[in-house]
Design a protein around this motif. Structure first.
Motif, mmCIF file in Angstrom:
data_model
loop_
_atom_site.group_PDB
_atom_site.id
_atom_site.type_symbol
_atom_site.label_atom_id
_atom_site.label_comp_id
_atom_site.label_asym_id
_atom_site.label_seq_id
_atom_site.Cartn_x
_atom_site.Cartn_y
_atom_site.Cartn_z
ATOM 1 N N GLU A 18 -10.791 -0.844 11.130
ATOM 2 C CA GLU A 18 -12.062 -1.562 11.043
ATOM 3 C C GLU A 18 -12.382 -2.254 12.371
ATOM 4 O O GLU A 18 -13.489 -2.105 12.901
ATOM 5 N N ASP A 19 -11.434 -2.983 12.899
ATOM 6 C CA ASP A 19 -11.639 -3.741 14.142
ATOM 7 C C ASP A 19 -12.009 -2.853 15.323
ATOM 8 O O ASP A 19 -12.777 -3.262 16.197
ATOM 9 N N GLU A 20 -11.456 -1.638 15.350
ATOM 10 C CA GLU A 20 -11.672 -0.753 16.493
ATOM 11 C C GLU A 20 -12.779 0.279 16.262
ATOM 12 O O GLU A 20 -12.948 1.213 17.044
ATOM 13 N N GLY A 21 -13.539 0.100 15.157
ATOM 14 C CA GLY A 21 -14.727 0.916 14.945
ATOM 15 C C GLY A 21 -14.533 2.255 14.272
ATOM 16 O O GLY A 21 -15.410 3.113 14.335
ATOM 17 N N PHE A 22 -13.409 2.458 13.608
ATOM 18 C CA PHE A 22 -13.170 3.734 12.930
ATOM 19 C C PHE A 22 -13.788 3.812 11.531
ATOM 20 O O PHE A 22 -13.841 4.888 10.954
ATOM 21 N N LEU A 23 -14.222 2.676 10.995
ATOM 22 C CA LEU A 23 -14.799 2.649 9.650
ATOM 23 C C LEU A 23 -16.286 2.314 9.736
ATOM 24 O O LEU A 23 -16.646 1.280 10.293
ATOM 25 N N PRO A 24 -17.151 3.167 9.185
ATOM 26 C CA PRO A 24 -18.587 2.902 9.243
ATOM 27 C C PRO A 24 -19.040 1.820 8.251
ATOM 28 O O PRO A 24 -20.177 1.383 8.296
ATOM 29 N N ARG A 25 -18.151 1.427 7.357
ATOM 30 C CA ARG A 25 -18.445 0.380 6.371
ATOM 31 C C ARG A 25 -17.362 -0.681 6.488
ATOM 32 O O ARG A 25 -16.223 -0.364 6.844
ATOM 33 N N PRO A 26 -17.688 -1.916 6.135
ATOM 34 C CA PRO A 26 -16.647 -2.951 6.154
ATOM 35 C C PRO A 26 -15.499 -2.590 5.213
ATOM 36 O O PRO A 26 -15.722 -2.021 4.139
ATOM 37 N N LEU A 27 -14.293 -2.918 5.620
ATOM 38 C CA LEU A 27 -13.108 -2.644 4.806
ATOM 39 C C LEU A 27 -13.262 -3.235 3.404
ATOM 40 O O LEU A 27 -12.862 -2.616 2.417
ATOM 41 N N THR A 28 -13.870 -4.406 3.301
ATOM 42 C CA THR A 28 -14.052 -5.050 1.987
ATOM 43 C C THR A 28 -14.973 -4.243 1.072
ATOM 44 O O THR A 28 -14.927 -4.418 -0.140
ATOM 45 N N ASP A 29 -15.823 -3.365 1.629
ATOM 46 C CA ASP A 29 -16.649 -2.478 0.806
ATOM 47 C C ASP A 29 -15.837 -1.303 0.261
ATOM 48 O O ASP A 29 -16.233 -0.664 -0.706
ATOM 49 N N LEU A 30 -14.723 -0.993 0.930
ATOM 50 C CA LEU A 30 -13.931 0.178 0.561
ATOM 51 C C LEU A 30 -12.822 -0.141 -0.431
ATOM 52 O O LEU A 30 -12.569 0.640 -1.354
ATOM 53 N N VAL A 31 -12.140 -1.262 -0.228
ATOM 54 C CA VAL A 31 -10.947 -1.549 -1.034
ATOM 55 C C VAL A 31 -10.744 -3.053 -1.148
ATOM 56 O O VAL A 31 -11.026 -3.801 -0.214
ATOM 57 N N PHE A 32 -10.247 -3.461 -2.309
ATOM 58 C CA PHE A 32 -9.859 -4.852 -2.541
ATOM 59 C C PHE A 32 -8.342 -4.896 -2.590
ATOM 60 O O PHE A 32 -7.717 -4.127 -3.324
ATOM 61 N N PHE A 33 -7.750 -5.772 -1.801
ATOM 62 C CA PHE A 33 -6.296 -5.925 -1.798
ATOM 63 C C PHE A 33 -5.918 -7.028 -2.772
ATOM 64 O O PHE A 33 -6.380 -8.167 -2.631
ATOM 65 N N ALA A 34 -5.109 -6.700 -3.766
ATOM 66 C CA ALA A 34 -4.628 -7.679 -4.741
ATOM 67 C C ALA A 34 -3.124 -7.819 -4.591
ATOM 68 O O ALA A 34 -2.419 -6.827 -4.398
ATOM 69 N N GLU A 35 -2.645 -9.031 -4.669
ATOM 70 C CA GLU A 35 -1.212 -9.280 -4.563
ATOM 71 C C GLU A 35 -0.536 -9.304 -5.929
ATOM 72 O O GLU A 35 0.664 -9.110 -6.033
ATOM 73 N N GLU A 36 -1.328 -9.546 -6.980
ATOM 74 C CA GLU A 36 -0.792 -9.659 -8.340
ATOM 75 C C GLU A 36 -1.630 -8.831 -9.312
ATOM 76 O O GLU A 36 -2.847 -8.691 -9.120
ATOM 77 N N PRO A 37 -1.017 -8.344 -10.388
ATOM 78 C CA PRO A 37 -1.738 -7.542 -11.377
ATOM 79 C C PRO A 37 -2.959 -8.237 -11.973
ATOM 80 O O PRO A 37 -4.007 -7.611 -12.149
ATOM 81 N N VAL A 38 -2.850 -9.522 -12.274
ATOM 82 C CA VAL A 38 -3.977 -10.223 -12.894
ATOM 83 C C VAL A 38 -5.191 -10.229 -11.966
ATOM 84 O O VAL A 38 -6.330 -10.075 -12.417
ATOM 85 N N GLY A 39 -4.966 -10.374 -10.670
ATOM 86 C CA GLY A 39 -6.059 -10.341 -9.702
ATOM 87 C C GLY A 39 -6.692 -8.970 -9.593
ATOM 88 O O GLY A 39 -7.906 -8.847 -9.403
ATOM 89 N N ALA A 40 -5.879 -7.938 -9.706
ATOM 90 C CA ALA A 40 -6.386 -6.565 -9.645
ATOM 91 C C ALA A 40 -7.335 -6.294 -10.811
ATOM 92 O O ALA A 40 -8.452 -5.815 -10.617
#
Length: 179
Positions: free
Chosen positions: A146-168
């Motif tokens: 994302e930082d280096e311009g390889f993604l045409p959309r923000p990373l947050t539009d593509l995937v949500f990172f969850a650390e715990e099952p309840v958050g997922a």
């Protein structure tokens, strides 16, 4: 909601099986359906067991060369002719995707759904469940992309990172207007 879970069929230790079981129980108790690779071994079995024990439905999509490991007693089981068809069917049958710990097959499935999202071919919510920091390196790599311009959309539009099952699950339910 039909939730596709990409994950390992390997037998893994408690730091991976405990959160997988927890997510499966939340999924089943929430009235959702598990859509998964159909195997009755390893972490795939742990998740299928947890969903069924909590009253949820399970829909498996196996593949010819793994059909002998397919779970008996699934609510629905489809056997695809190859891995490409399997991935297509898994995505067709789901409203959302959760990526759990896994090997090269899981990584292949994960990058395919993210590539589809990147190009606007799907808007299904995708969660990467970062159990025990398993995907810390991948998360860092995605941020660099994302930082280096390889993604045409923000990373947050593509995937949500969850650390715990309840958050997922909370993220998925909220994204679908359930919560």
């Amino acid at each position: 909601m039909n939730i596709c879970v990409f994950l390992s069929a390997a037998d893994l230790d408690d730091r991976y099986t405990r959160p997988a079981r927890e997510f499966a129980e939340l999924l089943g108790k929430g009235g959702h359906t598990l859509v998964w690779g159909g195997s009755d071994v390893g972490l795939m079995k742990v998740v299928a067991d947890g969903v069924q024990e909590a009253g949820g439905r399970i829909v498996g999509v196996s593949v010819d060369f793994l059909a002998a490991k397919a779970r008996p007693g699934a609510d629905e089981m489809i056997v695809a002719s190859d891995l490409a068809e399997r991935k297509r069917l898994l995505l067709e049958k789901s409203d959302a995707v959760v990526i759990m710990v896994g090997g090269t097959g899981t990584l292949d499935e994960a990058t395919e759904i993210l590539e589809l999202k990147k190009h606007g071919r799907t808007e299904k919510p995708v969660v990467l469940l970062n159990t025990a920091g398993f995907y810390d390196g991948l998360k860092e790599q995605f941020r660099r992309m994302e930082d280096e311009g390889f993604l045409p959309r923000p990373l947050t539009d593509l995937v949500f990172f969850a650390e715990e099952p309840v958050g997922a699950l909370a993220y998925l339910e909220e994204s679908q207007g359930i919560a």
